[in-house]
Motif scaffolding. Structure first.
Motif, PDB file in Angstrom:
ATOM      1  N   GLY A  52       0.795  -1.217   0.000  1.00 16.88           N
ATOM      2  CA  GLY A  52       0.000   0.000   0.000  1.00 16.88           C
ATOM      3  C   GLY A  52       0.829   1.269   0.000  1.00 16.88           C
ATOM      4  N   LEU A  73      -3.801  -6.284  -1.075  1.00 19.93           N
ATOM      5  CA  LEU A  73      -2.464  -5.699  -0.991  1.00 19.93           C
ATOM      6  C   LEU A  73      -2.052  -5.502   0.472  1.00 19.93           C
ATOM      7  CD1 LEU A  73      -0.540  -4.714  -3.283  1.00 19.93           C
ATOM      8  CD2 LEU A  73      -1.330  -2.397  -2.761  1.00 19.93           C
ATOM      9  N   HIS A  77      -5.465  -2.107   1.970  1.00 21.19           N
ATOM     10  CA  HIS A  77      -6.201  -2.978   1.077  1.00 21.19           C
ATOM     11  C   HIS A  77      -7.694  -2.666   1.116  1.00 21.19           C
ATOM     12  CE1 HIS A  77      -5.917  -4.924   5.047  1.00 21.19           C
ATOM     13  NE2 HIS A  77      -7.179  -5.213   4.837  1.00 21.19           N
ATOM     14  N   SER A  98      -9.419  -9.102  -7.881  1.00 18.01           N
ATOM     15  CA  SER A  98      -9.722  -9.943  -6.720  1.00 18.01           C
ATOM     16  C   SER A  98     -10.122 -11.349  -7.159  1.00 18.01           C
ATOM     17  CB  SER A  98     -10.861  -9.313  -5.912  1.00 18.01           C
ATOM     18  OG  SER A  98     -11.232 -10.125  -4.831  1.00 18.01           O
TER      19      SER A  98
END
Length: 503
Positions: A52, A73, A77, A98
């Protein structure tokens, strides 16, 4: 120059393609995505991020057009990642990547601001198409998810429409939808009741047809400004003509619902019936005028009673005392020697009583006010207070003619006397100045002091605080005048009285 600076410099170079930032924890996934994207010459992968914080740094450094974001992530996220990315760069498009195909999850990701939702197992077939779609400001959803998302959207839309329809039908506020030509497309029952027309009679009518003619041109001008984007909304109070001929007051609020084209624009007009409120305001104004009239009449009655008492003191008590003094003087001439001194003492007491009676009659109703006028009466009052209280009072006048009837003369003099007495008793002033001037058809009296001052309300509707100022203000309003007070604690006070001159 280090590698980071080189990357920044390269990012500044103009490119013809769409700049893409890949954000995924796994390098093998990023490599696969890069390989797919680089097959298209119009797409350019400008950076990769595995966490991130790395996404947020490269977002600023590289300025990508699209971020392909793995929702799992590390360190940042899901929905929060999308929100932070859009907060830092509002114009970037996000394609969420995803493995989850749950309907609620997909819908929430799209609601949070993502422009696309791509299943990882569909990336090979759909990645390039997803990028092209979101680049055109459209929403992309993997083919396996589109049916459930669309169904969810339809359900939400149906629920939203039902809720709007319930509000539209049940609210007591009149609502009309108006097209770009100013014609009514739809209106609710409250508006129909307000104007007395049926839905059929109202639909396709120009909305200004129900507004009284004096306000029509102004309403049309405001509506044009709304359509041309010069303002987002406008509001005001308008008078409407109902079907049965009666007039009604409405508080109007008009805002624009923009369509894809100007022809599709709609204005939503919300009208609150304030007829009862306006009637109540009119009655209150009538009561206020009546109260001002009563207050003025009370002041005049008080002055008439003062003048009567002053006249009685002068014409009766004063004359009797004067006659008693004369007769006592005649008796003294023939009185025995031992009675002369007591009689002189009685004469002195009578003289003091005559002086007190004369002074009292002047204070009750100074004949100067009627014989010499307002300015002379104020000068006499200033001298009297100065003599009694030891305060310096200076009166300045422009000496121009100031014709006024007894009503104005009496109320204005009473007001000045009340203000001067209050300053002496409560302001702790040492110096007071009174200015009397004529400005065309208006008489202006200013009273300034160097006293303690006070806090004054800044609410123009309420005016100066305190019942005394309120009472004075109401009396002046009855005469067509006004009161202004300027004061601050420790800086004295200036009171300005303005009244129209009347012959």
């Amino acid at each position: 120059m280090d590698l980071r600076d080189i990357d920044k410099e390269m990012a500044r170079q103009p490119t013809m393609g769409t700049k893409i930032l890949l954000a995924d924890e796994h390098q093998i996934v990023r490599q696969g995505l890069r390989a797919l994207l680089e097959k298209d010459p119009g797409l350019e992968v400008v950076g990769e991020a595995a966490s991130g914080p790395a996404v947020m740094r490269q977002l600023q450094d590289l300025g990508p057009d699209i971020v392909i974001l793995d929702l799992a992530l590390p360190e940042l996220h899901g929905v929060e990642a999308i929100r932070q990315i859009l907060a830092a760069s509002p114009h970037v498009k996000i394609i969420a990547l995803s493995i989850y195909a749950d309907r609620r999850f997909v819908v929430n990701i799209l609601k949070s601001g993502a422009s696309g939702y791509l299943l990882k197992d569909c990336a090979y077939e759909e990645l390039t198409k997803a990028v092209r779609t979101v680049k055109e400001s459209k929403t992309f959803i993997s083919s396996g998810l589109s049916d459930i998302v669309v169904q969810d959207y339809i359900e939400a839309l149906r629920h939203s429409e039902m809720r709007f329809r319930t509000i539209f039908e049940a609210t007591t506020m009149g609502i009309a939808l108006v097209n770009k030509d100013g014609r009514v497309v739809e209106c609710n029952p409250a508006l129909q009741r307000m104007l007395g027309y049926s839905l059929t009679e109202l639909v396709n009518q120009v909305f200004t047809a129900f507004i009284l003619s004096d306000d029509v041109s102004r309403c049309k001008a405001l509506f044009r400004e709304l359509l041309h984007g010069k303002q987002d909304f406008y509001q005001g109070e308008e008078k409407y003509l109902c079907k049965d001929g009666r007039s009604a007051w409405g508080r109007l609020n008009v805002s624009l619902i923009r369509g894809a084209k100007v022809e599709d624009h709609l204005a939503i007009c919300m009208i609150e019936d304030i007829t009862a409120q306006k009637q109540a305001e009119k009655e209150i104004r009538t009561y206020q005028e009546q109260l001002r009239s009563v207050a003025s009449e009370l002041s005049l009655m008080e002055e008439r009673e003062r003048r009567r008492l002053a006249t009685d003191l002068h014409d009766h008590v004063g004359q009797i005392l004067a006659l008693a003094q004369i007769k006592l003087g005649a008796i003294r001439e023939s009185a025995s020697t031992h009675l002369v001194e007591p009689m002189d003492e009685v004469r002195r007491l009578i003289e003091q009583t005559i002086q007190y009676t004369r002074s009292l009659s002047f204070e009750l109703s100074p004949p100067i006010l009627y014989d010499l006028g307002f300015e002379a009466a104020v000068e006499w009052l200033a001298e009297l207070i100065q003599e009694q209280q030891g305060v310096s009072i200076k009166v300045q006048s422009d000496r121009s003619a100031k014709p006024m009837n007894d009503e104005i003369r009496v109320i204005l003099f009473q007001t000045v006397r009340e203000l001067l007495v209050n300053v002496v008793n409560h302001a702790g002033a040492k110096n007071i100045k009174v200015f009397i001037d004529r400005e065309q058809t208006t008489l202006q009296v200013k009273i300034e002091d160097d006293g303690l001052g006070m806090g004054i309300s800044t609410d123009a509707a309420k005016g100066p605080s305190g019942f005394g100022f309120f009472s004075i203000g109401e009396r002046l309003k009855y005469l067509g005048g006004n009161l202004e007070v300027v004061s601050e604690p420790g800086w004295g006070t200036r009171v300005t009285l303005q009244v129209p001159l009347k012959y």
